[in-house]
Design a protein around this motif. Structure first.
Motif, short mmCIF file in Angstrom:
data_model
loop_
_atom_site.label_atom_id
_atom_site.label_comp_id
_atom_site.label_asym_id
_atom_site.label_seq_id
_atom_site.Cartn_x
_atom_site.Cartn_y
_atom_site.Cartn_z
N ALA A 28 -59.75 -69.36 25.46
CA ALA A 28 -60.26 -68.18 24.78
C ALA A 28 -59.20 -67.65 23.83
CB ALA A 28 -60.63 -67.10 25.79
N SER A 29 -59.64 -67.12 22.70
CA SER A 29 -58.71 -66.50 21.76
C SER A 29 -59.30 -65.19 21.27
CB SER A 29 -58.40 -67.44 20.61
OG SER A 29 -59.57 -67.80 19.94
N PHE A 30 -58.42 -64.22 21.07
CA PHE A 30 -58.82 -62.91 20.57
C PHE A 30 -57.58 -62.20 20.04
CE2 PHE A 30 -58.06 -62.67 25.11
CZ PHE A 30 -57.22 -61.57 25.27
N THR A 31 -57.79 -61.07 19.39
CA THR A 31 -56.67 -60.30 18.88
C THR A 31 -56.43 -59.08 19.76
OG1 THR A 31 -58.11 -59.06 17.39
CG2 THR A 31 -57.00 -61.00 16.48
N LEU A 32 -55.19 -58.62 19.78
CA LEU A 32 -54.80 -57.44 20.53
C LEU A 32 -53.98 -56.55 19.61
CD1 LEU A 32 -54.87 -56.43 23.60
CD2 LEU A 32 -52.47 -57.07 23.61
N ALA A 33 -54.31 -55.26 19.58
CA ALA A 33 -53.58 -54.30 18.74
C ALA A 33 -52.64 -53.47 19.60
CB ALA A 33 -54.56 -53.38 18.03
N THR A 34 -51.40 -53.35 19.15
CA THR A 34 -50.45 -52.43 19.77
C THR A 34 -50.05 -51.41 18.71
OG1 THR A 34 -48.59 -53.89 19.26
CG2 THR A 34 -49.57 -54.09 21.45
N ASN A 35 -49.80 -50.19 19.14
CA ASN A 35 -49.47 -49.11 18.20
C ASN A 35 -48.10 -48.53 18.47
OD1 ASN A 35 -52.03 -49.06 16.89
ND2 ASN A 35 -52.87 -48.08 18.71
N GLU A 36 -47.39 -48.24 17.40
CA GLU A 36 -46.15 -47.48 17.49
C GLU A 36 -46.49 -46.09 16.97
OE1 GLU A 36 -42.86 -49.32 15.46
OE2 GLU A 36 -43.58 -51.30 16.02
N ARG A 37 -46.18 -45.08 17.75
CA ARG A 37 -46.50 -43.72 17.36
C ARG A 37 -45.79 -43.30 16.09
NH1 ARG A 37 -46.12 -40.49 23.06
NH2 ARG A 37 -48.07 -41.29 23.90
N GLY A 38 -46.45 -42.46 15.34
CA GLY A 38 -45.81 -41.86 14.18
C GLY A 38 -44.84 -40.78 14.63
N TYR A 39 -43.91 -40.43 13.78
CA TYR A 39 -42.93 -39.40 14.13
C TYR A 39 -42.37 -38.77 12.87
CZ TYR A 39 -39.59 -43.12 13.07
OH TYR A 39 -38.88 -44.12 12.45
N THR A 40 -41.63 -37.69 13.06
CA THR A 40 -40.96 -37.00 11.96
C THR A 40 -39.46 -37.10 12.21
OG1 THR A 40 -42.82 -35.48 11.77
CG2 THR A 40 -40.76 -34.83 10.71
N THR A 41 -38.72 -37.55 11.20
CA THR A 41 -37.27 -37.68 11.33
C THR A 41 -36.62 -36.29 11.30
OG1 THR A 41 -36.87 -37.82 8.95
CG2 THR A 41 -37.33 -39.89 10.12
N GLY A 42 -35.34 -36.27 11.60
CA GLY A 42 -34.59 -35.02 11.58
C GLY A 42 -34.55 -34.38 10.21
N GLN A 43 -34.72 -35.18 9.15
CA GLN A 43 -34.74 -34.66 7.78
C GLN A 43 -36.15 -34.24 7.35
OE1 GLN A 43 -33.31 -37.72 8.54
NE2 GLN A 43 -31.26 -36.83 8.68
N GLY A 44 -37.12 -34.32 8.25
CA GLY A 44 -38.47 -33.89 7.94
C GLY A 44 -39.35 -34.96 7.32
N VAL A 45 -38.89 -36.20 7.28
CA VAL A 45 -39.68 -37.29 6.71
C VAL A 45 -40.66 -37.78 7.78
CG1 VAL A 45 -39.61 -39.62 5.75
CG2 VAL A 45 -37.80 -37.98 5.19
N GLN A 46 -41.93 -37.83 7.41
CA GLN A 46 -42.93 -38.30 8.37
C GLN A 46 -43.09 -39.81 8.27
OE1 GLN A 46 -46.55 -35.99 7.87
NE2 GLN A 46 -45.87 -34.77 9.62
N VAL A 47 -42.99 -40.47 9.42
CA VAL A 47 -43.20 -41.91 9.52
C VAL A 47 -44.56 -42.11 10.17
CG1 VAL A 47 -42.34 -44.07 10.49
CG2 VAL A 47 -40.72 -42.32 9.72
N PRO A 48 -45.50 -42.78 9.49
CA PRO A 48 -46.86 -42.90 10.03
C PRO A 48 -46.93 -43.87 11.22
CG PRO A 48 -46.67 -44.16 8.00
CD PRO A 48 -45.37 -43.43 8.19
N GLU A 49 -48.02 -43.75 11.98
CA GLU A 49 -48.28 -44.68 13.07
C GLU A 49 -48.43 -46.09 12.50
OE1 GLU A 49 -52.22 -45.40 15.54
OE2 GLU A 49 -51.10 -43.69 16.35
N ARG A 50 -47.98 -47.08 13.26
CA ARG A 50 -48.05 -48.46 12.79
C ARG A 50 -48.77 -49.31 13.84
NH1 ARG A 50 -43.91 -52.55 10.33
NH2 ARG A 50 -44.53 -54.40 11.46
N THR A 51 -49.74 -50.09 13.40
CA THR A 51 -50.48 -50.99 14.28
C THR A 51 -50.04 -52.42 14.01
OG1 THR A 51 -52.40 -49.52 14.29
CG2 THR A 51 -52.78 -51.80 14.95
N GLU A 52 -49.71 -53.13 15.08
CA GLU A 52 -49.33 -54.54 15.00
C GLU A 52 -50.44 -55.35 15.68
OE1 GLU A 52 -46.88 -57.46 13.68
OE2 GLU A 52 -46.29 -55.35 13.58
N TRP A 53 -50.87 -56.44 15.02
CA TRP A 53 -51.93 -57.29 15.56
C TRP A 53 -51.33 -58.57 16.11
CZ3 TRP A 53 -56.76 -55.73 16.38
CH2 TRP A 53 -57.17 -54.58 15.74
N HIS A 54 -51.77 -58.96 17.31
CA HIS A 54 -51.26 -60.15 17.99
C HIS A 54 -52.42 -61.11 18.26
CE1 HIS A 54 -47.71 -57.67 18.80
NE2 HIS A 54 -48.57 -56.73 19.13
#
Length: 116
Positions: A28-54
């Motif tokens: 069987a084969s299928f894809t799986l998504a994992t997510n890295e949460r978004g965050y805000t750096t100490g300088q106020g820069v927002q880093v968006p959530e990132r999805t990785e497909w496996h």
């Protein structure tokens, strides 16, 4: 000494595709998504959530179980190893894919079904 071990906790991206190659053992084969949460750096820069497909590959009894119980959106725990395949497509272009050959597949919880 070397180690090839992958541990993933994510959500299934599509229903498993199951085949029975010449040896008769299910795969069987299928894809799986994992997510890295978004965050805000100490300088106020927002880093968006990132999805990785496996790309996940499961053999034997686990493939049969995947065919029966795993569906798009199912949360899964996967343990396995990385494998890279190389092949040539119809146009003689070399293609490469990295897959997770899963040895342990566990349904983590129930997928939230939408209420009618």
């Amino acid at each position: 000494m070397s180690v090839n071990k992958v541990i993933l906790l994510g959500n299934v991206g599509k229903d498993p595709e199951v085949r029975y190659p010449q040896q008769g053992q299910a795969v069987a084969s299928f894809t799986l998504a994992t997510n890295e949460r978004g965050y805000t750096t100490g300088q106020g820069v927002q880093v968006p959530e990132r999805t990785e497909w496996h790309n996940i590959v499961v053999w034997g009894k686990n493939a049969e179980i995947a065919e029966r119980y795993i569906r798009k959106g199912s949360p899964l725990y996967i343990e396995g190893k990385l494998r890279t395949r190389v092949w040539e497509d119809r146009n003689q272009i070399k293609r490469t894919v990295t897959e997770i050959y899963a040895e342990v597949v566990e349904l983590v919880g129930r997928r939230q079904e939408s209420q009618p």
